[in-house]
Design a protein around this motif. Structure first.
Motif, PDB file in Angstrom:
ATOM      1  N   LYS A 176       0.845  -1.198   0.000  1.00 35.69           N
ATOM      2  CA  LYS A 176       0.000   0.000   0.000  1.00 35.69           C
ATOM      3  C   LYS A 176       0.880   1.247   0.000  1.00 35.69           C
ATOM      4  O   LYS A 176       1.908   1.282   0.668  1.00 35.69           O
ATOM      5  CB  LYS A 176      -0.876  -0.031   1.256  1.00 35.69           C
ATOM      6  N   LEU A 177       0.477   2.234  -0.771  1.00 38.74           N
ATOM      7  CA  LEU A 177       1.257   3.462  -0.817  1.00 38.74           C
ATOM      8  C   LEU A 177       1.045   4.250   0.470  1.00 38.74           C
ATOM      9  O   LEU A 177      -0.056   4.259   1.022  1.00 38.74           O
ATOM     10  CB  LEU A 177       0.838   4.300  -2.016  1.00 38.74           C
ATOM     11  N   SER A 178       2.109   4.929   0.927  1.00 40.71           N
ATOM     12  CA  SER A 178       2.017   5.580   2.227  1.00 40.71           C
ATOM     13  C   SER A 178       1.218   6.876   2.152  1.00 40.71           C
ATOM     14  O   SER A 178       0.974   7.434   1.083  1.00 40.71           O
ATOM     15  CB  SER A 178       3.419   5.884   2.755  1.00 40.71           C
ATOM     16  N   LEU A 179       0.856   7.367   3.331  1.00 45.34           N
ATOM     17  CA  LEU A 179       0.004   8.551   3.416  1.00 45.34           C
ATOM     18  C   LEU A 179       0.739   9.816   2.962  1.00 45.34           C
ATOM     19  O   LEU A 179       0.139  10.741   2.432  1.00 45.34           O
ATOM     20  CB  LEU A 179      -0.468   8.694   4.868  1.00 45.34           C
ATOM     21  N   LYS A 180       2.079   9.802   3.192  1.00 45.02           N
ATOM     22  CA  LYS A 180       2.895  10.985   2.871  1.00 45.02           C
ATOM     23  C   LYS A 180       2.683  11.441   1.436  1.00 45.02           C
ATOM     24  O   LYS A 180       2.518  12.632   1.151  1.00 45.02           O
ATOM     25  CB  LYS A 180       4.371  10.635   3.062  1.00 45.02           C
ATOM     26  N   LEU A 181       2.660  10.449   0.548  1.00 39.87           N
ATOM     27  CA  LEU A 181       2.474  10.728  -0.873  1.00 39.87           C
ATOM     28  C   LEU A 181       1.195  11.515  -1.106  1.00 39.87           C
ATOM     29  O   LEU A 181       1.184  12.539  -1.799  1.00 39.87           O
ATOM     30  CB  LEU A 181       2.432   9.397  -1.610  1.00 39.87           C
ATOM     31  N   TYR A 204       8.832  11.750  -6.129  1.00 39.57           N
ATOM     32  CA  TYR A 204      10.008  11.054  -5.603  1.00 39.57           C
ATOM     33  C   TYR A 204       9.588   9.985  -4.597  1.00 39.57           C
ATOM     34  O   TYR A 204      10.108   8.859  -4.607  1.00 39.57           O
ATOM     35  CB  TYR A 204      10.964  12.044  -4.945  1.00 39.57           C
ATOM     36  N   ILE A 205       8.621  10.341  -3.741  1.00 42.54           N
ATOM     37  CA  ILE A 205       8.162   9.347  -2.748  1.00 42.54           C
ATOM     38  C   ILE A 205       7.529   8.149  -3.456  1.00 42.54           C
ATOM     39  O   ILE A 205       7.808   6.989  -3.126  1.00 42.54           O
ATOM     40  CB  ILE A 205       7.161  10.000  -1.780  1.00 42.54           C
ATOM     41  N   TYR A 206       6.725   8.460  -4.460  1.00 45.76           N
ATOM     42  CA  TYR A 206       6.098   7.400  -5.256  1.00 45.76           C
ATOM     43  C   TYR A 206       7.161   6.515  -5.889  1.00 45.76           C
ATOM     44  O   TYR A 206       7.076   5.283  -5.877  1.00 45.76           O
ATOM     45  CB  TYR A 206       5.222   8.067  -6.315  1.00 45.76           C
ATOM     46  N   ARG A 246       7.313   2.604  -5.177  1.00 41.73           N
ATOM     47  CA  ARG A 246       7.042   1.701  -6.291  1.00 41.73           C
ATOM     48  C   ARG A 246       8.308   0.986  -6.724  1.00 41.73           C
ATOM     49  O   ARG A 246       8.284  -0.197  -7.065  1.00 41.73           O
ATOM     50  CB  ARG A 246       6.450   2.459  -7.481  1.00 41.73           C
ATOM     51  N   GLY A 247       9.426   1.696  -6.696  1.00 43.31           N
ATOM     52  CA  GLY A 247      10.690   1.096  -7.087  1.00 43.31           C
ATOM     53  C   GLY A 247      11.028  -0.077  -6.185  1.00 43.31           C
ATOM     54  O   GLY A 247      11.515  -1.103  -6.623  1.00 43.31           O
ATOM     55  N   GLU A 248      10.697   0.045  -4.879  1.00 45.80           N
ATOM     56  CA  GLU A 248      10.939  -1.027  -3.920  1.00 45.80           C
ATOM     57  C   GLU A 248      10.174  -2.285  -4.304  1.00 45.80           C
ATOM     58  O   GLU A 248      10.696  -3.379  -4.295  1.00 45.80           O
ATOM     59  CB  GLU A 248      10.482  -0.561  -2.541  1.00 45.80           C
ATOM     60  N   ARG A 249       8.906  -2.043  -4.702  1.00 52.87           N
ATOM     61  CA  ARG A 249       8.068  -3.192  -5.022  1.00 52.87           C
ATOM     62  C   ARG A 249       8.615  -3.925  -6.246  1.00 52.87           C
ATOM     63  O   ARG A 249       8.592  -5.146  -6.311  1.00 52.87           O
ATOM     64  CB  ARG A 249       6.639  -2.726  -5.292  1.00 52.87           C
ATOM     65  N   GLU A 250       9.153  -3.162  -7.190  1.00 51.38           N
ATOM     66  CA  GLU A 250       9.651  -3.812  -8.396  1.00 51.38           C
ATOM     67  C   GLU A 250      10.850  -4.692  -8.101  1.00 51.38           C
ATOM     68  O   GLU A 250      11.059  -5.708  -8.741  1.00 51.38           O
ATOM     69  CB  GLU A 250      10.035  -2.755  -9.423  1.00 51.38           C
ATOM     70  N   GLU A 251      11.651  -4.308  -7.098  1.00 52.91           N
ATOM     71  CA  GLU A 251      12.842  -5.091  -6.817  1.00 52.91           C
ATOM     72  C   GLU A 251      12.508  -6.410  -6.156  1.00 52.91           C
ATOM     73  O   GLU A 251      13.228  -7.391  -6.301  1.00 52.91           O
ATOM     74  CB  GLU A 251      13.777  -4.290  -5.912  1.00 52.91           C
ATOM     75  N   HIS A 252      11.396  -6.483  -5.359  1.00 55.05           N
ATOM     76  CA  HIS A 252      11.061  -7.719  -4.651  1.00 55.05           C
ATOM     77  C   HIS A 252      10.610  -8.804  -5.612  1.00 55.05           C
ATOM     78  O   HIS A 252      10.024  -8.506  -6.625  1.00 55.05           O
ATOM     79  CB  HIS A 252       9.954  -7.427  -3.622  1.00 55.05           C
TER      80      HIS A 252
END
Lengths: 372, 75
Positions: free
Chosen positions: B2-7, B63-65, B69-75
């Motif tokens: 889930k995307l964080s609230l900060k975004l 940038y936060i996105y 999202r970049g993290e998810r792609e690496e997993h």
């Protein structure tokens, strides 16, 4: 390699087609030109027009040779001015040609041989929707920005006609050059912001952790010096307050002292040199204030401290010298600086300084023909 | 993930600033029509400042996105 040749040839063909009219003129009258300019100037009513068309045709040939969009615009503008009286301005084809030339010029600069990539869509509907969104979005953006700028300029134009009583204002706002300048400023600001916007859209479309972390962790991108708008005006206003005391110190205290030892310094007292020195001090102080205000933003306190100490030492030193001239005792002078006399001098200089300034300003306005 | 609230907070601030800037742009034309020149130019300036602020907010949220999202792609 074939594509590269295409990019070189197509703009030349476009400019040749559209600017053929100019070159046709040169071909027809070119033979007469060698006999002299008299043939061109024989008909006085169209002499200027003929010369303008001639220059336009020379620029047009340069455009075909170099395929530069800038020269294309210049030759079209010259042609439009030359034919302006006839009622035929820039044609639709020439604007389309300009767009094509600009696109070609841009593609030529970014195109790299054999590094092509294609966008692949899995479904045709998706492709249609995304392309349509792109086209409609771009057009909407252009229309919105253009409408805003037009509205702004139209309102200004109406205002220029409305304020008939105020001559300078109506002169300013009905002047096409002022309108062009304001339109250019608005368009440039919008252009920069739109480019920024596309940058952000690409960040959303292709999220990359590496790029984001690189930017967020580098100090270079975060510590940006923000240059506030109208900074020049601000520094000019502040220096109009700071410069006269320095001028007073120089002319009322330092110069009489120097004159005792170096008699030739009295050359500096002529009105022209006084004006030059007054303006020089003003410019130097405003430059110093501009750098100092940037330092204040960044947090570089040392220069701010040095500048304010210099100012204080100048005032203190001048008032000490004034007491020393009267009393002759160094310790007494250091303890009782004569700030009252100095402030009276400064007050006199404030009026004198600005009388000088308004004198110069008035002379300039009279030269330009604005003031009677 | 889930995307964080900060975004979404940055996005919301960006959208709010964007709407404000559009309002200021419209007001500047209105002021110019009512012969309030300095007010009009000032509100155009405010509009540009708010628009660039909005774009900066969008950039931060991008940038936060990107990080998430970049993290998810690496997993």
């Amino acid at each position: 390699m074939r594509m590269r040749i295409l990019f070189e040839v197509i703009p030349r063909i476009i400019s040749l087609l559209i600017l053929w009219e100019c070159m046709d003129f040169l071909l027809r009258y070119g033979t007469q030109l060698f006999k002299g300019f008299e043939t061109l100037l024989l008909t006085p009513s169209s002499a200027i027009m003929n010369i303008l068309t001639l220059v336009a045709s020379v620029v047009a040939i340069a455009t075909v040779v170099t395929a530069s969009p800038l020269l294309y615009v210049v030759s079209l503008t010259l042609l439009a001015i030359a034919k302006g009286s006839a009622g035929t301005l820039v044609s639709f084809q020439s604007i389309v040609g300009l767009i094509a030339m600009l696109v070609m010029d841009h593609v030529k600069s970014v195109y790299r041989e054999e590094q092509m990539k294609y966008v692949k869509y899995r479904r045709r509907v998706l492709a249609l929707i995304s392309i349509a969104t792109l086209c409609i979005g771009m057009s909407m953006l252009c229309i919105v920005v253009a409408t805003y700028v037009t509205q702004f300029i139209m309102a200004m134009k109406a205002l220029g006609m409305g304020v008939g009583g105020n001559h300078i204002l109506s002169l300013l706002f009905s002047n096409p050059l002022v309108q062009i300048a304001i339109a250019l400023v608005l368009i440039k600001l919008f252009y920069r912001l739109i480019v920024e916007g596309f940058d952000i859209v690409s960040l959303f479309l292709y999220p990359s952790k590496r790029v984001a972390l690189n930017v967020l962790t580098s100090r270079r991108d975060i510590d940006v010096v923000i240059s506030t708008p109208l900074q020049t005006l601000q520094s000019v206003i502040v220096s109009s307050f700071v410069a006269p005391p320095l001028y007073a110190v120089l002319y009322s205290v330092v110069l009489p002292l120097l004159k005792e030892y170096l008699p030739f310094v009295s050359v500096l007292e002529s009105i022209v040199i006084r004006a030059v020195i007054a303006i020089t001090i003003f410019i130097l102080v405003s430059l110093a204030i501009k750098t100092i205000s940037v330092d204040l933003l960044v947090g570089n306190v040392k220069r701010v401290l040095i500048a304010s100490l210099t100012m204080l030492i100048a005032i203190y030193g001048a008032s000490v010298t004034l007491t020393l001239q009267k009393a002759g005792d160094v310790v007494y002078a250091l303890l009782n600086p004569d700030i009252d006399t100095l402030s009276k001098l400064v007050e006199r200089v404030y009026t004198g300084y600005y009388l000088l300034f308004f004198y110069v300003l008035n002379a300039l306005l009279q030269l330009v023909g604005v003031a009677p | 993930m889930k995307l964080s609230l900060k975004l979404y907070i940055y996005l919301a601030i960006g959208v709010a600033l964007f709407i404000l800037s559009a309002m200021f742009f419209i007001w500047s034309v209105g002021y110019m029509e009512h012969a309030m020149i300095a007010t009009s130019l000032l509100s155009a300036l405010i509009g540009f400042s708010l628009l660039s602020g909005a774009l900066y907010m969008f950039r931060l949220s991008a940038y936060i996105y990107g990080i998430e999202r970049g993290e998810r792609e690496e997993h």
